[in-house]
Scaffold this motif. Structure first.
Motif, PDB file in Angstrom:
ATOM      1  N   LEU A 135       0.916  -1.294   0.038  1.00 16.65           N
ATOM      2  CA  LEU A 135       0.119   0.164   0.064  1.00 16.65           C
ATOM      3  C   LEU A 135       0.756   1.167   0.106  1.00 16.65           C
ATOM      4  O   LEU A 135       0.586   2.348  -0.628  1.00 16.65           O
ATOM      5  CB  LEU A 135      -0.680  -0.260   1.294  1.00 16.65           C
ATOM      6  N   LYS A 136       2.063   1.247   0.499  1.00 19.34           N
ATOM      7  CA  LYS A 136       3.114   2.226   0.571  1.00 19.34           C
ATOM      8  C   LYS A 136       3.527   2.511  -0.849  1.00 19.34           C
ATOM      9  O   LYS A 136       4.300   3.568  -1.278  1.00 19.34           O
ATOM     10  CB  LYS A 136       4.364   1.938   1.515  1.00 19.34           C
ATOM     11  N   ASP A 137       3.253   1.551  -1.835  1.00 19.55           N
ATOM     12  CA  ASP A 137       3.966   1.825  -3.222  1.00 19.55           C
ATOM     13  C   ASP A 137       3.130   2.732  -4.194  1.00 19.55           C
ATOM     14  O   ASP A 137       1.898   2.190  -4.200  1.00 19.55           O
ATOM     15  CB  ASP A 137       4.211   0.356  -3.961  1.00 19.55           C
ATOM     16  N   PRO A 138       3.441   3.892  -4.360  1.00 18.61           N
ATOM     17  CA  PRO A 138       2.572   4.533  -5.338  1.00 18.61           C
ATOM     18  C   PRO A 138       1.961   4.031  -6.542  1.00 18.61           C
ATOM     19  O   PRO A 138       0.778   4.298  -6.997  1.00 18.61           O
ATOM     20  CB  PRO A 138       3.398   5.718  -5.506  1.00 18.61           C
ATOM     21  N   PHE A 139       2.797   3.092  -7.074  1.00 10.92           N
ATOM     22  CA  PHE A 139       2.501   2.296  -8.352  1.00 10.92           C
ATOM     23  C   PHE A 139       1.345   1.414  -7.985  1.00 10.92           C
ATOM     24  O   PHE A 139       0.335   1.346  -8.872  1.00 10.92           O
ATOM     25  CB  PHE A 139       3.542   1.526  -9.024  1.00 10.92           C
ATOM     26  N   HIS A 140       1.330   0.417  -7.059  1.00  9.55           N
ATOM     27  CA  HIS A 140       0.036  -0.289  -6.611  1.00  9.55           C
ATOM     28  C   HIS A 140      -0.952   0.447  -6.315  1.00  9.55           C
ATOM     29  O   HIS A 140      -2.247   0.249  -6.578  1.00  9.55           O
ATOM     30  CB  HIS A 140       0.409  -1.098  -5.539  1.00  9.55           C
ATOM     31  N   ARG A 141      -0.980   1.718  -5.473  1.00  9.13           N
ATOM     32  CA  ARG A 141      -2.087   2.455  -5.427  1.00  9.13           C
ATOM     33  C   ARG A 141      -2.621   3.116  -6.731  1.00  9.13           C
ATOM     34  O   ARG A 141      -3.884   3.195  -6.769  1.00  9.13           O
ATOM     35  CB  ARG A 141      -1.608   3.583  -4.457  1.00  9.13           C
ATOM     36  N   LEU A 142      -1.802   3.617  -7.602  1.00 10.30           N
ATOM     37  CA  LEU A 142      -2.374   4.044  -8.697  1.00 10.30           C
ATOM     38  C   LEU A 142      -3.264   3.125  -9.595  1.00 10.30           C
ATOM     39  O   LEU A 142      -4.144   3.270  -9.986  1.00 10.30           O
ATOM     40  CB  LEU A 142      -1.175   4.471  -9.571  1.00 10.30           C
ATOM     41  N   LEU A 143      -2.632   1.922  -9.615  1.00  9.95           N
ATOM     42  CA  LEU A 143      -3.478   0.749 -10.361  1.00  9.95           C
ATOM     43  C   LEU A 143      -4.692   0.606  -9.610  1.00  9.95           C
ATOM     44  O   LEU A 143      -5.588   0.052 -10.270  1.00  9.95           O
ATOM     45  CB  LEU A 143      -2.507  -0.582 -10.648  1.00  9.95           C
ATOM     46  N   HIS A 144      -4.624   0.500  -8.310  1.00 11.79           N
ATOM     47  CA  HIS A 144      -5.786   0.198  -7.285  1.00 11.79           C
ATOM     48  C   HIS A 144      -7.011   1.245  -7.702  1.00 11.79           C
ATOM     49  O   HIS A 144      -8.028   1.189  -7.899  1.00 11.79           O
ATOM     50  CB  HIS A 144      -5.526  -0.041  -6.093  1.00 11.79           C
ATOM     51  N   ASN A 145      -6.561   2.598  -7.572  1.00  4.62           N
ATOM     52  CA  ASN A 145      -7.615   3.777  -7.530  1.00  4.62           C
ATOM     53  C   ASN A 145      -7.998   4.016  -9.199  1.00  4.62           C
ATOM     54  O   ASN A 145      -9.114   4.453  -9.132  1.00  4.62           O
ATOM     55  CB  ASN A 145      -6.750   4.984  -7.320  1.00  4.62           C
ATOM     56  N   HIS A 146      -7.336   3.502 -10.048  1.00  5.11           N
ATOM     57  CA  HIS A 146      -7.627   3.775 -11.406  1.00  5.11           C
ATOM     58  C   HIS A 146      -7.851   2.568 -12.150  1.00  5.11           C
ATOM     59  O   HIS A 146      -7.420   2.380 -13.396  1.00  5.11           O
ATOM     60  CB  HIS A 146      -6.704   4.738 -12.251  1.00  5.11           C
ATOM     61  N   TYR A 147      -8.287   1.413 -11.543  1.00  3.77           N
ATOM     62  CA  TYR A 147      -8.318   0.097 -11.965  1.00  3.77           C
ATOM     63  C   TYR A 147      -8.918   0.146 -13.468  1.00  3.77           C
ATOM     64  O   TYR A 147      -8.642  -0.227 -14.400  1.00  3.77           O
ATOM     65  CB  TYR A 147      -8.904  -0.839 -11.091  1.00  3.77           C
TER      66      TYR A 147
END
Length: 202
Positions: A135-147
């Motif tokens: 969850l700290k990784d901005p890449f994984h957050r980006l893909l989750h939020n804009h899936y």
């Protein structure tokens, strides 16, 4: 009960997969060998490399090491498979292993009907606490939020190349991945043999 059924029916991932499953019809009617070959190459990247190697073995189990760019590429591939974001999918899988084949297992065929596991197990609400590190990784957050925006963008890109490519290079491989991934739970926990001694039915 009505609200829970309504939430399932209106789940955007289920709607996307319903549309993806309709792709079987045009594939069976119009697809030539080139489209079938492309579909299974895409399935390899989204399913074998993306979901199995990256989501499952790398992110959920930390069973191998990869450079960050390689992790991100594998995650992006799996993202295009329409089975959920890395944060959501891996969170549910980690919870599954903590509670495997118990009543609290998110997708145990011993406590759920087979069609619930096969078609609805990927809709289980994820507990992000199982993926706090990623969850700290901005890449994984980006893909989750804009899936869904990412998946829509991929389909739009394919449409401009070849409208039929939306079917054979996105929707059909995604539908195959949904069913093959779920079959691991429905079939793999009911039939077969064990390579290792475990207390569960995997």
């Amino acid at each position: 009960m009505k609200n829970s059924v309504r939430n399932i029916i209106l789940n955007p991932l289920l709607i996307a997969q319903f549309i993806a499953h309709l792709s079987f019809i045009p594939m069976l009617i119009w697809a030539g060998w080139q489209q079938w070959l492309t579909a299974f190459v895409v399935y390899f990247f989204t399913g074998c490399f993306g979901m199995s190697m990256t989501y499952h073995r790398l992110l959920a189990h930390n069973s191998w090491k990869a450079p960050k760019w390689f992790e991100w590429f594998g995650t992006l591939c799996a993202t295009l498979g329409l089975t959920g974001s890395s944060l959501a999918w891996c969170s549910v899988h980690k919870e599954h292993h903590q509670k495997v084949d118990t009543e609290k297992d998110p997708h145990s065929p011993h406590y759920m009907k087979w069609y619930e596991v096969q078609f609805f197990s990927m809709l289980y609400p994820p507990k992000i606490k199982f993926m706090r590190q990623k969850l700290k990784d901005p890449f994984h957050r980006l893909l989750h939020n804009h899936y869904f925006l990412i998946n829509f963008g991929y389909s739009a890109f394919l449409f401009f190349l070849d409208p039929f490519a939306v079917i054979y290079a996105h929707l059909f491989p995604a539908a195959v991945l949904w069913n093959s991934g779920s079959a691991v739970n429905t079939v793999g926990h009911l039939f077969g043999y064990r390579n290792f001694k475990t207390s569960d039915s995997s």
